[in-house]
Design a protein around this motif. Structure first.
Motif, PDB file in Angstrom:
ATOM      1  N   ALA A 145      46.066 -25.946-126.561  1.00 46.02           N
ATOM      2  CA  ALA A 145      46.027 -27.274-125.935  1.00 46.02           C
ATOM      3  C   ALA A 145      44.671 -27.605-125.314  1.00 46.02           C
ATOM      4  O   ALA A 145      44.294 -28.778-125.233  1.00 46.02           O
ATOM      5  CB  ALA A 145      47.118 -27.388-124.872  1.00 46.02           C
ATOM      6  N   SER A 146      43.921 -26.572-124.881  1.00 47.05           N
ATOM      7  CA  SER A 146      42.608 -26.813-124.260  1.00 47.05           C
ATOM      8  C   SER A 146      41.652 -27.509-125.228  1.00 47.05           C
ATOM      9  O   SER A 146      40.738 -28.222-124.805  1.00 47.05           O
ATOM     10  CB  SER A 146      41.966 -25.499-123.815  1.00 47.05           C
ATOM     11  OG  SER A 146      42.826 -24.740-123.010  1.00 47.05           O
TER      12      SER A 146
ATOM     13  N   ASP B 157      40.651 -27.033-116.816  1.00 46.11           N
ATOM     14  CA  ASP B 157      41.973 -26.707-117.341  1.00 46.11           C
ATOM     15  C   ASP B 157      42.504 -25.613-116.412  1.00 46.11           C
ATOM     16  O   ASP B 157      42.218 -24.427-116.584  1.00 46.11           O
ATOM     17  CB  ASP B 157      41.911 -26.219-118.787  1.00 46.11           C
ATOM     18  CG  ASP B 157      43.299 -25.898-119.346  1.00 46.11           C
ATOM     19  OD1 ASP B 157      44.220 -25.678-118.538  1.00 46.11           O
ATOM     20  OD2 ASP B 157      43.451 -25.840-120.574  1.00 46.11           O
TER      21      ASP B 157
ATOM     22  N   CYS C  75      45.659 -24.990-115.856  1.00 47.07           N
ATOM     23  CA  CYS C  75      47.082 -24.810-116.176  1.00 47.07           C
ATOM     24  C   CYS C  75      47.595 -23.411-115.825  1.00 47.07           C
ATOM     25  O   CYS C  75      48.772 -23.235-115.543  1.00 47.07           O
ATOM     26  CB  CYS C  75      47.327 -25.104-117.650  1.00 47.07           C
ATOM     27  SG  CYS C  75      47.203 -26.872-118.023  1.00 47.07           S
ATOM     28  N   GLN C  76      46.702 -22.410-115.838  1.00 48.52           N
ATOM     29  CA  GLN C  76      47.148 -21.046-115.537  1.00 48.52           C
ATOM     30  C   GLN C  76      46.758 -20.622-114.124  1.00 48.52           C
ATOM     31  O   GLN C  76      46.968 -19.461-113.760  1.00 48.52           O
ATOM     32  CB  GLN C  76      46.518 -20.066-116.546  1.00 48.52           C
ATOM     33  CG  GLN C  76      46.923 -20.363-117.982  1.00 48.52           C
ATOM     34  CD  GLN C  76      46.481 -19.298-118.969  1.00 48.52           C
ATOM     35  OE1 GLN C  76      45.857 -18.297-118.600  1.00 48.52           O
ATOM     36  NE2 GLN C  76      46.791 -19.508-120.240  1.00 48.52           N
TER      37      GLN C  76
ATOM     38  N   SER D 238      49.748 -27.491-115.540  1.00 41.54           N
ATOM     39  CA  SER D 238      50.988 -27.468-116.329  1.00 41.54           C
ATOM     40  C   SER D 238      52.078 -26.866-115.457  1.00 41.54           C
ATOM     41  O   SER D 238      51.832 -25.890-114.744  1.00 41.54           O
ATOM     42  CB  SER D 238      50.807 -26.582-117.562  1.00 41.54           C
ATOM     43  OG  SER D 238      52.073 -26.246-118.120  1.00 41.54           O
TER      44      SER D 238
ATOM     45  N   LYS E  50      54.688 -20.910-115.984  1.00 40.59           N
ATOM     46  CA  LYS E  50      53.442 -20.983-115.207  1.00 40.59           C
ATOM     47  C   LYS E  50      53.713 -20.558-113.750  1.00 40.59           C
ATOM     48  O   LYS E  50      54.858 -20.491-113.315  1.00 40.59           O
ATOM     49  CB  LYS E  50      52.859 -22.396-115.276  1.00 40.59           C
ATOM     50  CG  LYS E  50      52.504 -22.847-116.710  1.00 40.59           C
ATOM     51  CD  LYS E  50      51.325 -22.084-117.292  1.00 40.59           C
ATOM     52  CE  LYS E  50      51.254 -22.143-118.798  1.00 40.59           C
ATOM     53  NZ  LYS E  50      50.598 -23.274-119.378  1.00 40.59           N
TER      54      LYS E  50
ATOM     55  N   GLY F 159      56.347 -30.331-117.512  1.00 40.90           N
ATOM     56  CA  GLY F 159      55.759 -31.156-116.460  1.00 40.90           C
ATOM     57  C   GLY F 159      54.277 -30.855-116.379  1.00 40.90           C
ATOM     58  O   GLY F 159      53.814 -29.813-116.855  1.00 40.90           O
TER      59      GLY F 159
END
Ligand SMILES: *Cc1c(COP(=O)(O)O)cnc(C)c1O
Length: 364
Positions: A88-89, A157, A159-160, A181, A186, A194
């Motif tokens: 996705a990145s 990013d 997300c993590q 994310s 996550k 979400g």
């Protein structure tokens, strides 16, 4: 006796009553999409991160797409990112008709190597997306310095890495905008998809807000070609409950990472390197082992979860065969994709289980 890579049941069990009450409240209230719960969560998230604005969207991928779209990224533009990350990145860049440009990673942190950025910048470069991989912030000072020198936007990013810190500042505050994310696995996960964009840029926040809702700021009046990418109230209610626990969970992840590091002392493998000026969020605890296939077999046979993040670096994915990369172009990412392995790590993981995991990893 099996040990999963991640145990969401343990987390659910610990806060079951609060979660169920929050969900029931939304069900009975019947305001299911956006509305006051989402606004409440957005306010709490912005406060948590230390940003002016947070905008809830449908997932982390959309958070990236909408942020790039709001910054005006489109066909003909280039956006630099890491090849060693979830697809996705880069997919977000391609989705907008722009071209991802991959810069190799650092061998120790697996994050974008800022020293190699400058060489990949062209007149078409519009933005950089550093990924805080596995929960460790990328070297943002170095990245921002290059971005500033070339007038580029920086989108984290994250997300993590929700809750991670870089030189005392939370991720989310380190670029022009940041994307989260809330995928269930996550560090802050919902019961479904979400995501969110956080920023201090009022105009950017307003644009993402419009884009998520069909490019509209007033119902049935459309100023932009947008998306249907909204956070729903059930997720917001769940995330609001969990946000209160996030720092404690991340502390527990860090403690457990320290314990693994101790258990692996002297072993023939590389434990995760945490920079001394960051607070790592340890979304994943990733070791580097030359004999990965054999370690995987030993763990699987013992009923222990493990995972390869990521088996194919993005520049070598089929979808990007047209970009002209070949094997050997980004050697650090390629080597990492052959040797890295994530082993169980979650806040509720028991020390005796960690000892067993460590023994088996060493045996492999
Ligand atoms: C999970 C993740 C995403 C995408 O998030 P979704 O909510 O699954 O769309 C993007 N980038 C990274 C690095 C991720 O780990």
């Amino acid at each position: 006796m099996s040990i999963p890579l991640l145990d969401l049941k343990a987390q659910y069990g610990a806060i079951k009553d609060e979660l169920e009450a929050a969900v029931l409240d939304v069900l009975r209230n019947t305001q299911y999409i956006l509305g006051p719960k989402v606004a409440e969560f957005e306010k709490a998230l912005a406060e948590y991160c230390g940003t002016q604005y947070a905008v809830g969207v449908a997932n982390g991928t959309d958070a990236l797409v909408l942020a790039l779209d709001a910054l005006g990224v489109g066909p003909g533009d280039e956006v630099i990112t890491s090849p060693f990350t979830f697809y996705a990145s880069a997919e977000c860049i391609s989705r907008l008709g722009a071209t991802p440009v991959f810069v190799d990673i650092e061998a120790d942190t697996y994050n974008l190597d800022a020293a190699q950025l400058e060489a990949k910048i062209t007149s078409r470069t519009k933005a950089i997306i550093p990924v805080h991989i596995f929960g460790q912030p990328a070297k943002m000072d170095e990245i921002n310095k290059v971005a500033d020198a070339h007038g580029l936007k920086v989108i984290e990013d994250a997300c993590q890495a929700i809750g991670a810190e870089y030189r005392g500042r939370k991720v989310g505050t380190l670029g022009d905008a940041a994307c989260f994310s809330f995928f269930p696995s996550k560090n802050l996960g919902g019961a479904g998809d979400g995501g969110a964009v956080v920023t201090d840029d009022e105009e950017l926040a307003a644009k993402v807000r419009a884009l998520r809702q069909h490019g509209s700021t007033k119902k049935y009046y459309h100023g932009l070609v947008g998306y249907n990418s909204r956070l729903d109230a059930l997720q917001a209610a769940i995330l609001l409950v969990k946000l209160g626990y996030l720092d404690g969970w991340n502390d527990a992840r860090r403690d457990k990472a320290q314990l693994y590091n101790k258990l692996f002392a002297g072993a023939e493998l590389v434990v995760p390197v945490a920079l001394d000026y960051v607070k790592h969020a340890y979304h994943l605890y990733v070791v580097r082992v030359p004999n990965r296939a054999s370690v995987e077999t030993v763990l699987k046979e013992a009923g222990i979860g493990c995972g390869v993040y990521y088996p194919v670096p993005l520049h070598l994915q089929d979808v990007y065969s047209g970009l002209g990369y070949k094997l050997g172009d980004l050697p650090v990412s390629e080597a990492a994709s052959h040797e890295t392995l994530a082993i169980p790590l979650y806040p509720e993981l028991k020390p005796e289980d960690m000892e067993r995991v460590a023994e088996l990893v060493k045996r492999g």
